[in-house]
Design a protein around this motif. Structure first.
Motif, PDB file in Angstrom:
ATOM      1  N   LEU B  83       0.804  -1.222   0.000  1.00 50.65           N
ATOM      2  CA  LEU B  83       0.000   0.000   0.000  1.00 50.65           C
ATOM      3  C   LEU B  83       0.833   1.267   0.000  1.00 50.65           C
ATOM      4  CD1 LEU B  83      -2.913  -0.798   2.501  1.00 50.65           C
ATOM      5  CD2 LEU B  83      -2.984  -0.769  -0.007  1.00 50.65           C
ATOM      6  N   ASN B  89       9.754  -0.608  -7.924  1.00 53.89           N
ATOM      7  CA  ASN B  89       9.386  -1.883  -8.543  1.00 53.89           C
ATOM      8  C   ASN B  89      10.234  -3.023  -8.020  1.00 53.89           C
ATOM      9  OD1 ASN B  89       7.313  -0.999 -10.457  1.00 53.89           O
ATOM     10  ND2 ASN B  89       8.979   0.151 -11.419  1.00 53.89           N
ATOM     11  N   GLY B  90      11.438  -2.696  -7.555  1.00 55.57           N
ATOM     12  CA  GLY B  90      12.305  -3.727  -6.983  1.00 55.57           C
ATOM     13  C   GLY B  90      11.720  -4.324  -5.711  1.00 55.57           C
ATOM     14  N   TYR B  95       1.014  -0.103  -5.109  1.00 56.63           N
ATOM     15  CA  TYR B  95      -0.394   0.283  -5.180  1.00 56.63           C
ATOM     16  C   TYR B  95      -0.497   1.498  -6.117  1.00 56.63           C
ATOM     17  CZ  TYR B  95      -5.052   1.678  -3.627  1.00 56.63           C
ATOM     18  OH  TYR B  95      -6.382   2.013  -3.585  1.00 56.63           O
ATOM     19  N   GLY B 368      29.622  10.293 -15.058  1.00 57.18           N
ATOM     20  CA  GLY B 368      30.096   9.303 -14.089  1.00 57.18           C
ATOM     21  C   GLY B 368      29.085   8.965 -13.007  1.00 57.18           C
ATOM     22  N   LYS B 370      26.516   7.266 -10.730  1.00 57.14           N
ATOM     23  CA  LYS B 370      26.140   5.878 -10.421  1.00 57.14           C
ATOM     24  C   LYS B 370      24.966   5.908  -9.450  1.00 57.14           C
ATOM     25  CE  LYS B 370      29.733   3.707 -12.380  1.00 57.14           C
ATOM     26  NZ  LYS B 370      29.433   3.890 -13.829  1.00 57.14           N
ATOM     27  N   GLU B 378      16.480   3.004  -7.387  1.00 59.04           N
ATOM     28  CA  GLU B 378      15.319   3.623  -8.031  1.00 59.04           C
ATOM     29  C   GLU B 378      14.998   5.013  -7.468  1.00 59.04           C
ATOM     30  OE1 GLU B 378      11.907   1.020  -9.105  1.00 59.04           O
ATOM     31  OE2 GLU B 378      12.950  -0.558  -8.009  1.00 59.04           O
ATOM     32  N   GLY B 381      17.618   7.989 -10.080  1.00 56.79           N
ATOM     33  CA  GLY B 381      18.125   7.886 -11.451  1.00 56.79           C
ATOM     34  C   GLY B 381      17.062   7.629 -12.489  1.00 56.79           C
ATOM     35  N   LYS B 382      16.053   6.857 -12.150  1.00 58.54           N
ATOM     36  CA  LYS B 382      15.104   6.479 -13.200  1.00 58.54           C
ATOM     37  C   LYS B 382      14.201   7.640 -13.636  1.00 58.54           C
ATOM     38  CE  LYS B 382      11.385   4.397 -10.367  1.00 58.54           C
ATOM     39  NZ  LYS B 382      10.679   3.137 -10.090  1.00 58.54           N
ATOM     40  N   PHE B 383      14.305   8.743 -12.949  1.00 56.50           N
ATOM     41  CA  PHE B 383      13.489   9.904 -13.317  1.00 56.50           C
ATOM     42  C   PHE B 383      14.201  10.872 -14.251  1.00 56.50           C
ATOM     43  CE2 PHE B 383      11.940   8.360  -9.214  1.00 56.50           C
ATOM     44  CZ  PHE B 383      10.690   7.952  -9.636  1.00 56.50           C
ATOM     45  N   MET B 384      15.363  10.464 -14.742  1.00 56.33           N
ATOM     46  CA  MET B 384      16.162  11.385 -15.553  1.00 56.33           C
ATOM     47  C   MET B 384      15.687  11.418 -17.001  1.00 56.33           C
ATOM     48  SD  MET B 384      19.856  10.795 -13.737  1.00 56.33           S
ATOM     49  CE  MET B 384      20.181  11.497 -12.090  1.00 56.33           C
ATOM     50  N   ALA B 385      14.453  11.829 -17.175  1.00 55.77           N
ATOM     51  CA  ALA B 385      13.864  11.992 -18.514  1.00 55.77           C
ATOM     52  C   ALA B 385      12.715  12.964 -18.407  1.00 55.77           C
ATOM     53  CB  ALA B 385      13.344  10.646 -19.025  1.00 55.77           C
ATOM     54  N   ASN B 386      12.664  13.885 -19.333  1.00 57.16           N
ATOM     55  CA  ASN B 386      11.503  14.762 -19.513  1.00 57.16           C
ATOM     56  C   ASN B 386      11.293  15.800 -18.415  1.00 57.16           C
ATOM     57  OD1 ASN B 386      10.692  13.286 -21.869  1.00 57.16           O
ATOM     58  ND2 ASN B 386       9.869  11.708 -20.531  1.00 57.16           N
ATOM     59  N   TYR B 411       8.259  18.260 -14.092  1.00 52.91           N
ATOM     60  CA  TYR B 411       7.933  18.357 -15.516  1.00 52.91           C
ATOM     61  C   TYR B 411       7.598  19.814 -15.867  1.00 52.91           C
ATOM     62  CZ  TYR B 411       7.698  13.285 -15.425  1.00 52.91           C
ATOM     63  OH  TYR B 411       8.020  11.965 -15.295  1.00 52.91           O
TER      64      TYR B 411
ATOM     65  N   HIS C 242      11.780  -4.038 -15.423  1.00 51.61           N
ATOM     66  CA  HIS C 242      11.604  -2.620 -15.094  1.00 51.61           C
ATOM     67  C   HIS C 242      12.920  -1.942 -14.772  1.00 51.61           C
ATOM     68  CE1 HIS C 242      12.344  -3.239 -10.820  1.00 51.61           C
ATOM     69  NE2 HIS C 242      11.679  -4.367 -10.947  1.00 51.61           N
ATOM     70  N   LEU C 246      13.916   3.774 -17.819  1.00 44.42           N
ATOM     71  CA  LEU C 246      13.535   5.027 -17.186  1.00 44.42           C
ATOM     72  C   LEU C 246      12.082   4.910 -16.744  1.00 44.42           C
ATOM     73  CD1 LEU C 246      15.252   7.419 -19.722  1.00 44.42           C
ATOM     74  CD2 LEU C 246      15.751   7.299 -17.267  1.00 44.42           C
ATOM     75  N   SER C 247      11.749   5.598 -15.692  1.00 45.98           N
ATOM     76  CA  SER C 247      10.400   5.502 -15.143  1.00 45.98           C
ATOM     77  C   SER C 247       9.345   5.899 -16.184  1.00 45.98           C
ATOM     78  CB  SER C 247      10.297   6.404 -13.912  1.00 45.98           C
ATOM     79  OG  SER C 247       9.029   6.346 -13.359  1.00 45.98           O
ATOM     80  N   ASP C 248       9.592   6.983 -16.897  1.00 45.08           N
ATOM     81  CA  ASP C 248       8.620   7.409 -17.919  1.00 45.08           C
ATOM     82  C   ASP C 248       8.519   6.389 -19.051  1.00 45.08           C
ATOM     83  OD1 ASP C 248       8.196   9.703 -16.496  1.00 45.08           O
ATOM     84  OD2 ASP C 248       9.135  11.052 -17.922  1.00 45.08           O
ATOM     85  N   ASN C 386      11.457  19.049 -24.041  1.00 40.10           N
ATOM     86  CA  ASN C 386      10.936  17.678 -23.977  1.00 40.10           C
ATOM     87  C   ASN C 386      11.465  16.732 -25.058  1.00 40.10           C
ATOM     88  OD1 ASN C 386       9.170  18.357 -21.792  1.00 40.10           O
ATOM     89  ND2 ASN C 386       7.806  19.310 -23.274  1.00 40.10           N
ATOM     90  N   ASP C 426      31.947   5.195 -20.232  1.00 40.66           N
ATOM     91  CA  ASP C 426      33.089   5.817 -19.581  1.00 40.66           C
ATOM     92  C   ASP C 426      34.280   4.877 -19.740  1.00 40.66           C
ATOM     93  OD1 ASP C 426      31.401   7.868 -18.855  1.00 40.66           O
ATOM     94  OD2 ASP C 426      30.917   6.965 -16.909  1.00 40.66           O
TER      95      ASP C 426
END
Lengths: 428, 428, 428, 428
Positions: B83, B89-90, B95, B368, B370, B378, B381-386, B411, C242, C246-248, C386, C426
Motif C-alpha cells: 500500500l 518496482n524492486g 499500489y 560518471g 552511479k 530507483e 536515477g530512473k526519473f532522468m527523462a523529460n 515536468y 523494469h 527510465l520511469s517514464d 521535452n 566511460d
C-alpha cells in the motif's frame, strides 16, 4: 401528488414530522460504523462520499423548502448551495461531481452541524405547517433521503470493496439459505395497467400516470439468477464468447484491457475458488445459492442470451410484481447482501429486495408524463436517455421506500449497485 | 556516502537518533493544523494525501532498514509493503498512485500506530547500531522524510487552495516587504566545479560526482521575479501571445480549454484585483513585491522571453549560489509563502528559500553518475527523462535540507510546487 | 547565415537555381512509386500524408519568399496559406495537424499544379535575384524540403508498414553485409568546440553558435547496435525488466496495453523467427548484422543500460563525428533501410547514414543561440523542450543534407523515424 | 424471409439478377463525381471511406454467398476477408474500424477489380441458382448495399463538408419551395399493428414480427420542422438553456468545449447570416423553408421541448406512416439535400424521404424477435442497446429501399446522417 398533500394537511402534519425524524435518524444510524476517513472518499466519479450524501440530502430540505417556503430562514453557509447541489442547474451551476471527494472542508463535524441546523428549522416548520408545498416537498425530500441512504451504502461498498484490506462495514450476519430449482411462472398477455395513480401516499413523477400497456404471453423466473448459475456461465466461457453480447457490451468489455471483467464486481478467484466482498463480513467464498449481484446490464443481457432467455420488459415485471406482497431482504435486515431463496419457497420469490432486477426497457416517459414544476422538474425527467430501468429494490433499500411501480435506472455498463438478474422468456 | 557513515559510526550514532526523533516530530508538527479529513484527500494524481505521506515515509524506514537490517523485526502489517510503496518496482508492484486517496483504511489512527511501531524499532536499532548501512540509510530516510514534508505541504495546499471555501492552514503571518529594483549580477565564464564531493554529511546520489563544467560569461538577477513584474506580463497579453511560448507550452495551454491558464496557480481576479491563496491566511490580494510562485516551467520560460532574458542553466545557478550563505525564508519561518526582498538587500538575494527556481537544464546524470546499489537505485536515477531541474529550495523546505548542490526536478507543465523564476541573461 | 548570402550573391545565383530544380525534382522522384491513394493517408497524427508534404514545402517558398519578396506575385489559392501551414503561428492559425489526412481536396493534381505555379515563380525570381533574403531563404527552403523528403519516406513507411498487405515501396535491393564485433574507440576529454561557425554554405539556426564544450574521457562504439544484439536484449527479457527502464519509459510501455512493445517498430515474430518491414522489399526476416532501427529513445536507453553502457551526449557524438568523412548509406543508395557494416570496417563506422543515433542530450539552445528573425524564428527554437537530440542522418536522408553539426530531435517515445543506437561508455 | 424465397425461386431468379446488376451499377454511379482521393478518406471513426464501402458490400456477397454457397468459388484475395469485415465476429476479428482510412492499399483499381470478380461469380450463380439461401442472401446483400449507398453519401459529406474548401459533390440543383404553416394531424389511440409480416418481398429481421401495440391519442406534425423554425430555437437561446436538454445531451454539449454546437452540423454564421453545406452546390445560405437536417437526437429532443411538443414514439410514427404513399425526395431526385414542402401540400407531408425522423423509442427487439441464424445474426440484433430509432428515409435513401416498417437507428449524439425532426404532441 395531491393525495399526499391532502393526507398530511392539518392534523396529519405531526406524523410527517415523526417520519421526518425517523428517516433522518436512519441516515445517521447507517453511518455509525464509519470512520471519519470513510466519509471522505469518492473512489470513482459515480460513488460520492458519505459526507457529501449527508450534506446533500440536508441541502435538499434547505434549498427547496426552508429557503423557499419558510420566511425568515437563515441559511447555514452561503457556499453550501453551490457545494452540495447535485445536478439542479435551475438552482445554479453545481460543484463538479468528480471533485466531491476533494472537499475535506467542510469537515464532518461542520456537516453534522449543518444537519442539526436544518433539522431544527424543519422541526419548527413541520410543527406548524399547513402548506401543501411544504408537505409534499418534505415527503419528496424524505424519499430523496432514502434513495441516498442506498447510494451511501453502494458508494461506501465501492470504496471498501476495492480497498486491498477488504474492511467490513459490519460483521457477517449469516443466514442459511437453500438452493431452489429455477422454475418459470406463466403470465397471460393482454391490456394491463401499470404506473401510479397519484392516489398513493407518495410516488415519484416518473411513475405517473397510470396507463395501459399491452403485453404478450410471457414467463418469468420464480427467483433471481443465482451465483451458482452465474458461475456456470463464467465457466462456459461467457466472458469470452462475443456471440452472447450486445455489440456495445462487447466493445466495453474489450476496452477495459487488463481489467477486463471476468465475473461480477467484487468477485475474485483464489486457488480456483470464487470469493466476493460483502459489506457484512468482508471477503468470503461466494454463496452459490444467493442471487448474483453487481452485474451490469450488459452482463445480465449476455447471461440471459446464454440461458436461452431474455430480460423482462418493464411492463412484464410490474404486472407480475403487482400481485406480490412487498416483503423481502431490505436494508432493515442488516444483511447488506442478497441471500438465497427460502427452502420452502413457492410462487414468485424475492421480487422485492435482495437485488435490483435489470429490465430490457429504456428509461423513458410514460405517455402523458409531466415533470414536477419548477426546479424540481430536474429530479427525474432529464435522465430519460441512455439508461435502462431496474425494478424491485435491493438489500440496501428501505422497506417502506419500494413499491411495484418504482422505477430505478442506470446505464448498461453500471454495476456498483446491488443489481441482479431475473429471467423472462416467451412461452415455450 | 561514506563520509556520513564514518561520521555517524560509534559515538555519533546517538546524535543520529536525536536527529531521527527531531525530523519525525517535525512531520507530526506540520500536521497539527489538519482535520482528519484533510489527511485523506488526493485532489490530483500528483498530490498525495497527507496520510499517505506519513505512512510512506515510515514505510521507507521499515522496508529498507528494519526488514533488511534488523534481525527479528516484526512487520506491522503484511499489506503495508504494497500500500505504501511509492514507486520501487524492486520491492514489488506498488499500489496505483492515483488511488492513494481512496484508501480510507488504514485510518489515521492506524497509520499513527504504524509510525509508533516503526519509531520504537528504529529507536532500538539506532541506540545500538554500528552498521554503516543502517546509518547511511537512516540518513537517507530522514532526508527522504524532509522531502515529503515539503510535498505534504504542497499537496495540502492544492487541496485547500482549490476548495471553494479557501480554508487556511495557519493564520496569516504577515511580513512587511519592500520592492527592490530588478538588477543583475555578472559572472565570469570558465571552467567551474559543481556537484557534491561525497565528503558532505549527506547528499543524494544525483548530486554526485563533483565535476567540471564550462560556463560562458553570464548575468543573474539579484532577486526572483516579483508578482508585480508577472502582472505586467499578464497585462501585456503574456498568456495570449504564442511567440512567447515554447511549442509544447503553447499546446498545453490551449489543451486546457476553459481552464486555460490566465495567471499563476492559485490566482484569480475579482473586480480587477489579483488575489492569491496562501496556506497562511487563505485568499488575499497579491503582494506585488513578493516573488511570483506556482508557475510552470513553460510560464517561467515565456516570462523570461518576454523580458528579453532567459532561465539560468543548472551550472550557472550553482556557480552563483555556491558563494551564498544558506539562509532565507524556509519552512521554519512558518510563512508557508514566499515574501519580498528586504529593503536593504544587497547582492544575490533569496537564492535559497522562498521559491524553487526553474532552470533551463534537463534533469540528467552528471558525468560518471552511479545510482545507489540495489532497490534504492530507483530513488533518483530512473526519473532522468523529460524533467527540468529546479534549485534553491522554497518556503516549504526545511532549512537544513537544502544546499547549493541540491537538485530538484519537475515536468515543465507542473506548477503545484512553490516554483518561481530567477532570470539570467548573456552579458549586455 | 551571411556566408551563404555572400556566396550566392551575383554570379552564384545561377547555381542556386540549379540546386532549386534538383531538390524539387528529387521530391517528385521519391513519389514516383506511389499510388494516388498513398499520397492521401495520415496513419497517425505525426505521420503526414505525402500530398501534404509536397504542398507544404511549396507553401514554404510561396509564403516566405514569393509573397514577401516578389512584388506582383499572385498567390495560387487564397486558402492554401491556411491549409498547408505546419506550425507558424506568426503566419496564422494553422489547419489542425491531425486532420491533414482528411483533405481529399485539393487533389494531387491540384497540388502538383500548385508546385508548378510556385516553381515557375521561383525560377523567375532566382534567375534575376540579387537579394540576400531571397537567397538565404531559398537555401533554407531547400534544406526544409530535404527534411520533408525524409519525413515523407518515414510517414509513408508508417502507412505501408502497418498495412496488413505489407506492400513494398520499391523492390528489395539486397546488399550482402557482415557482422563485425562491437568494439569501442577511446576519446580524450577536454575543452572542445562544437556547433556551426556560420561560415558554412548552410546551417540551421539551432547549430549556432560554435562554442566550447567540456567533455570527460569517453569511449564510443565503432558501429551502431545490430539487430542481432537487440534480439539478445529481447530474449534476455529486456521488455519485461523494469530495472532497465527510465520511469517514464516503463510507464509508457505499460500504458500500451495489448499493444505493449515487444520489439522495434515494424518487427513481428512468426514461428519463432523475427521479421521486419522495409520500404524495399516489404516484410522479410530480420538481418542480424544490420543496425537496429525504429527504436524509441526509451528503448535505446534501456538497451544501453542492459549492455552496461550509456547513450553518448551530444558533444561526445559531435567531437567524434567531426573527424569522420561524410559518407554512408543515404537516400541516394535507394536502400531505404539500414544495412550492415562492411566486413573490412576499421575505425568509426556508419556514423553518418543508416540510422539516426539517439543521444542522451535534451534538445536545447546553444549558449548565445538566437532564433531567426521574424516568422521564421518559429522554425527550430520553439521546439526546445521535452525532446532529445539525434545525430548523423539515416538511410532516408539526402547525402548533401547532413553534416557533423546537424541536430535532429524527437520525443523519447517516438520510433517511426529511422532511429537507432550507438553506445558510449566511460573509460573502463 | 420465406416469402422472398418463394417469389424468387425458378423463373424469378432472372429478375433478381437484373436487380443485382441495377443495384451494383447504382453504387458505381454514385461514385462518379469522386476524385480518387475522395475514396480514401475517413474523417471520423464512424465515417468510412467510399473505397471501403464499395469493397465491403462486395465482401458481403463473397463471404456469405460465394464462399458458402458456390462450390469451387476462388476467393479474390486471402486478406480481404479480414480487411473488409465490418463487424461480424463470427467471420473473424475485423480490421479495426478507425483505421479503415489508412488502407491506401488495395488501391481503388484493385477494389474495382474485386468488384468485377465478385460480380462475375454472382452473375454466374444467379443465372442458374435454385437455392433459397442464395436468393434470400442475395436480396439481403442488395438491401445491404443500398444501406451503404446512403452511408457512402453521408460519410462523403462529412469529409467534403468539413473541408475548408467546401467542395461540392454535384452542382446545385435548386428546387423552389414554399413555407407552409406547422399544422398537426390527430390520430386516435388504440390497439394497432406494426412491423413486417414476413410476406413482404424483403424486410430486415428487426422489422419482424408484426405485432400489436397500444397507442394513446396523439397528434403528429404534418411536415418536418423547418430550418426557419430551428433558427428561432437558436435565436431564443436554445443551445444555452439547460432546461431544454436531457442531462446527457447537456453534458455532451458542454464536453465539446470550443466546438460546442451552435447549430446543426454543417451550419455556420457569417455576417449574421446562416449558411449550410450541401452535397449539391456546396455552401449556401440556409433555406428557411427546407426541413432542418443533421441534428442529433439530443437537439431534436431539446427543440421539441422548446416547442411544447415531444418526439413521436416508434409505433406512433409507423401507424401514421402506414397510411401514406411512399413518395418523396429520395436519392433518385439527385438533390442530395432535403427540400421544402410543396406549396399545395395537404395532409401528412414528407413522411418519407428528405430527412430521417428521430423517434423517442429506444432501438430494441420486437416481441418474439429472432435474429437471422448463423453469422448473419450479427446484422441487426446486437446493436439493440443505447440507440434510438429513426424512421422514414432521407434524400440519400434509394426509393425502393424504404417502407413504413423500416427501422434505422443511431446514437443520440449522432448527427452526420440526414436526420431531422417531426414533432408529436398529446391531444391539446
Amino acid at each position: 401528488m395531491n393525495a399526499i398533500a391532502d393526507q398530511h394537511k392539518g392534523q396529519e402534519s405531526e406524523s410527517l414530522l415523526d417520519r421526518y425524524v425517523k428517516v433522518r435518524r436512519q441516515t445517521e444510524a447507517l453511518c455509525e460504523p464509519l470512520a471519519i476517513e470513510d466519509y471522505q472518499v469518492q473512489p470513482m466519479d459515480d460513488a460520492s462520499p458519505p459526507k457529501w450524501h449527508i450534506a446533500h440530502v440536508t441541502w435538499f430540505f434547505e434549498t427547496f423548502i426552508l429557503k423557499q417556503l419558510q420566511p425568515g430562514y437563515r441559511e447555514f453557509h452561503p457556499q453550501f448551495e453551490y457545494l452540495f447541489n447535485s445536478y439542479y442547474n435551475g438552482v445554479g451551476q453545481p460543484y463538479p461531481r468528480p471533485r466531491r471527494g476533494f472537499l475535506s472542508r467542510p469537515t464532518l463535524d461542520e456537516v453534522l452541524a449543518y444537519r442539526s441546523h436544518v433539522d431544527d428549522a424543519m422541526t419548527d416548520l413541520l410543527g406548524t405547517a399547513d402548506n401543501t408545498d411544504v408537505l409534499t416537498r418534505t415527503e419528496l425530500g424524505l424519499n430523496h433521503e432514502q434513495q441516498h441512504q442506498e447510494l451511501l451504502l453502494t458508494d461506501l461498498k465501492y470504496n471498501l470493496g476495492n480497498n486491498p484490506l477488504k474492511p467490513e462495514y459490519v460483521a457477517a450476519n449469516t443466514i442459511a439459505t437453500n438452493s431452489t430449482p429455477l422454475t418459470f411462472r406463466a403470465y397471460e398477455g393482454g391490456i394491463r395497467e401499470i404506473g401510479a395513480t397519484g392516489e398513493e401516499a407518495f410516488t415519484f413523477d416518473n411513475e405517473l400516470p397510470r396507463h395501459q400497456v399491452l403485453t404478450t404471453d410471457f414467463e418469468l423466473a420464480e427467483r433471481p439468477v443465482s451465483n451458482g448459475e452465474f458461475i456456470e456461465f463464467i465457466e462456459d466461457g461467457g466472458y469470452e464468447r462475443h456471440e452472447l453480447w450486445l455489440s456495445d457490451g462487447w466493445a466495453h468489455l474489450n476496452s477495459l484491457h487488463e481489467n477486463r471483467w471476468q465475473g461480477p464486481l467484487y468477485w475474485r478467484v483464489k486457488d480456483g475458488q470464487y470469493f466476493n466482498y460483502s459489506l457484512s463480513g468482508g471477503e468470503n467464498p461466494v454463496d452459490a445459492s444467493a442471487p448474483v449481484c453487481h452485474v451490469s446490464g450488459y452482463e445480465a443481457d449476455a447471461f440471459a442470451r446464454w440461458k436461452g432467455c431474455r430480460l423482462p420488459t418493464e411492463p412484464e415485471w410490474e404486472v407480475a410484481a403487482a400481485e406480490c406482497a412487498i416483503s423481502g431482504n431490505f436494508v432493515e435486515s442488516r444483511q447488506f447482501h442478497p441471500c438465497g431463496t427460502p427452502a420452502d419457497a413457492d410462487g414468485l420469490q424475492q421480487i422485492y429486495g435482495d437485488v435490483w432486477e435489470w429490465t430490457s426497457s429504456a428509461y423513458g416517459p410514460y405517455p402523458g408524463f409531466k415533470p414536477l414544476a419548477g426546479q424540481l422538474g430536474e429530479y427525474n425527467g432529464k435522465f430519460m436517455a441512455n439508461q435502462l430501468v431496474l425494478r424491485g429494490g435491493s438489500c440496501a433499500t428501505p422497506h417502506d421506500h419500494i413499491r411495484s411501480t418504482y422505477r430505478n435506472f442506470f446505464y448498461p455498463p453500471d454495476r456498483w449497485q446491488f443489481s441482479g438478474i431475473r429471467l423472462a422468456r416467451d412461452p415455450q
